[in-house]
Design a protein around this motif. Structure first.
Motif, mmCIF file in Angstrom:
data_model
loop_
_atom_site.group_PDB
_atom_site.id
_atom_site.type_symbol
_atom_site.label_atom_id
_atom_site.label_comp_id
_atom_site.label_asym_id
_atom_site.label_seq_id
_atom_site.Cartn_x
_atom_site.Cartn_y
_atom_site.Cartn_z
ATOM 1 N N UNK A 1 -56.494 -18.600 -10.217
ATOM 2 C CA UNK A 1 -56.176 -19.537 -11.294
ATOM 3 C C UNK A 1 -55.217 -18.938 -12.310
ATOM 4 N N UNK A 2 -55.207 -17.623 -12.425
ATOM 5 C CA UNK A 2 -54.311 -16.973 -13.376
ATOM 6 C C UNK A 2 -52.850 -17.235 -13.034
ATOM 7 N N UNK A 3 -52.564 -17.437 -11.760
ATOM 8 C CA UNK A 3 -51.192 -17.692 -11.311
ATOM 9 C C UNK A 3 -50.890 -19.178 -11.177
ATOM 10 N N UNK A 4 -51.858 -20.038 -11.425
ATOM 11 C CA UNK A 4 -51.694 -21.482 -11.239
ATOM 12 C C UNK A 4 -51.096 -22.108 -12.493
ATOM 13 N N UNK A 5 -49.838 -22.576 -12.391
ATOM 14 C CA UNK A 5 -49.163 -23.191 -13.542
ATOM 15 C C UNK A 5 -49.825 -24.479 -13.995
ATOM 16 N N UNK A 6 -50.616 -25.097 -13.143
ATOM 17 C CA UNK A 6 -51.232 -26.376 -13.472
ATOM 18 C C UNK A 6 -52.681 -26.255 -13.941
ATOM 19 N N UNK A 7 -53.220 -25.042 -13.976
ATOM 20 C CA UNK A 7 -54.599 -24.859 -14.410
ATOM 21 C C UNK A 7 -54.684 -25.000 -15.935
ATOM 22 N N UNK A 8 -55.538 -25.896 -16.427
ATOM 23 C CA UNK A 8 -55.634 -26.149 -17.884
ATOM 24 C C UNK A 8 -56.416 -25.054 -18.606
ATOM 25 N N UNK A 9 -55.747 -23.948 -18.870
ATOM 26 C CA UNK A 9 -56.418 -22.772 -19.400
ATOM 27 C C UNK A 9 -56.390 -22.652 -20.922
ATOM 28 N N UNK A 10 -55.539 -23.428 -21.602
ATOM 29 C CA UNK A 10 -55.319 -23.215 -23.022
ATOM 30 C C UNK A 10 -55.901 -24.335 -23.872
ATOM 31 N N UNK B 1 -54.792 -22.742 -29.240
ATOM 32 C CA UNK B 1 -54.066 -21.641 -28.596
ATOM 33 C C UNK B 1 -52.707 -22.128 -28.090
ATOM 34 N N UNK B 2 -52.661 -23.327 -27.526
ATOM 35 C CA UNK B 2 -51.404 -23.886 -27.022
ATOM 36 C C UNK B 2 -50.405 -24.033 -28.163
ATOM 37 N N UNK C 1 -52.028 -26.710 -19.536
ATOM 38 C CA UNK C 1 -51.597 -25.757 -18.523
ATOM 39 C C UNK C 1 -50.303 -25.086 -18.978
ATOM 40 N N UNK C 2 -49.914 -24.035 -18.277
ATOM 41 C CA UNK C 2 -48.649 -23.367 -18.599
ATOM 42 C C UNK C 2 -47.474 -24.321 -18.377
ATOM 43 N N UNK C 3 -47.542 -25.130 -17.335
ATOM 44 C CA UNK C 3 -46.480 -26.112 -17.079
ATOM 45 C C UNK C 3 -46.354 -27.068 -18.274
ATOM 46 N N UNK C 4 -47.475 -27.567 -18.765
ATOM 47 C CA UNK C 4 -47.451 -28.472 -19.915
ATOM 48 C C UNK C 4 -46.918 -27.773 -21.167
ATOM 49 N N UNK C 5 -47.219 -26.498 -21.311
ATOM 50 C CA UNK C 5 -46.713 -25.759 -22.470
ATOM 51 C C UNK C 5 -45.201 -25.598 -22.403
ATOM 52 N N UNK C 6 -44.652 -25.419 -21.195
ATOM 53 C CA UNK C 6 -43.196 -25.341 -21.065
ATOM 54 C C UNK C 6 -42.553 -26.663 -21.465
ATOM 55 N N UNK C 7 -43.159 -27.777 -21.056
ATOM 56 C CA UNK C 7 -42.637 -29.096 -21.428
ATOM 57 C C UNK C 7 -42.739 -29.287 -22.943
ATOM 58 N N UNK C 8 -43.865 -28.914 -23.519
ATOM 59 C CA UNK C 8 -44.046 -29.047 -24.967
ATOM 60 C C UNK C 8 -43.051 -28.182 -25.723
ATOM 61 N N UNK C 9 -42.773 -26.985 -25.220
ATOM 62 C CA UNK C 9 -41.804 -26.106 -25.869
ATOM 63 C C UNK C 9 -40.405 -26.721 -25.827
ATOM 64 N N UNK C 10 -40.060 -27.373 -24.715
ATOM 65 C CA UNK C 10 -38.758 -28.050 -24.612
ATOM 66 C C UNK C 10 -38.693 -29.198 -25.624
ATOM 67 N N UNK C 11 -39.769 -29.939 -25.763
ATOM 68 C CA UNK C 11 -39.812 -31.035 -26.734
ATOM 69 C C UNK C 11 -39.650 -30.482 -28.144
ATOM 70 N N UNK C 12 -40.317 -29.412 -28.421
ATOM 71 C CA UNK C 12 -40.204 -28.800 -29.758
ATOM 72 C C UNK C 12 -38.773 -28.362 -30.025
ATOM 73 N N UNK C 13 -38.123 -27.795 -29.020
ATOM 74 C CA UNK C 13 -36.725 -27.369 -29.159
ATOM 75 C C UNK C 13 -35.830 -28.555 -29.537
ATOM 76 N N UNK C 14 -36.011 -29.679 -28.849
ATOM 77 C CA UNK C 14 -35.208 -30.868 -29.141
ATOM 78 C C UNK C 14 -35.505 -31.412 -30.535
#
Length: 112
Positions: A9-18, A22-23, A56-69
């Motif tokens: 799960x540590x390597x799973x980008x879709x695992x809702x870990x945060x 924390x996110x 998940x980490x994938x969702x955090x990447x999307x959220x970070x892109x939204x924050x950038x915009x």
């Protein structure tokens, strides 16, 4: 569940870990911002058994892109739409490349 399953799960980008807190901390934003992009349906966090949002980490990447915009002055609803369109374009380009490879090799493309 075994220990090996937990480590996978540590390597799973879709695992809702945060957790939401924390996110927000990881991407340098507020919990309200995460709620807003959830309400705009850009991301849909999973819920823990207690009803708490998990990202998940994938969702955090999307959220970070939204924050950038948004930081660049784009309204949140427009930022969400831009990200959705970027994702659709990326997927279309991937499919087109797959079709081109298949046409060049004479084999049918794999169905998604």
């Amino acid at each position: 569940m075994t220990a090996d399953d937990s480590y996978d799960r540590l390597d799973d980008d879709d695992y809702p870990a945060y957790t939401m807190g924390r996110a927000a901390e990881l991407i340098g934003t507020t919990q309200g911002f995460l709620r807003a992009i959830g309400e705009a349906r850009l991301i849909t966090p999973l819920r823990s058994e207690g009803g708490h949002r998990r990202y998940s980490r994938y969702q955090l990447r999307i959220a970070a892109r939204a924050r950038e915009l948004v930081d660049q002055g784009t309204p949140i609803e427009a930022a969400c739409r831009i990200i959705i369109l970027e994702d659709q374009l990326e997927e279309a380009q991937r499919i087109n490349a797959e079709y081109r490879r298949a046409a060049a090799s004479g084999t049918p493309p794999e169905q998604a």
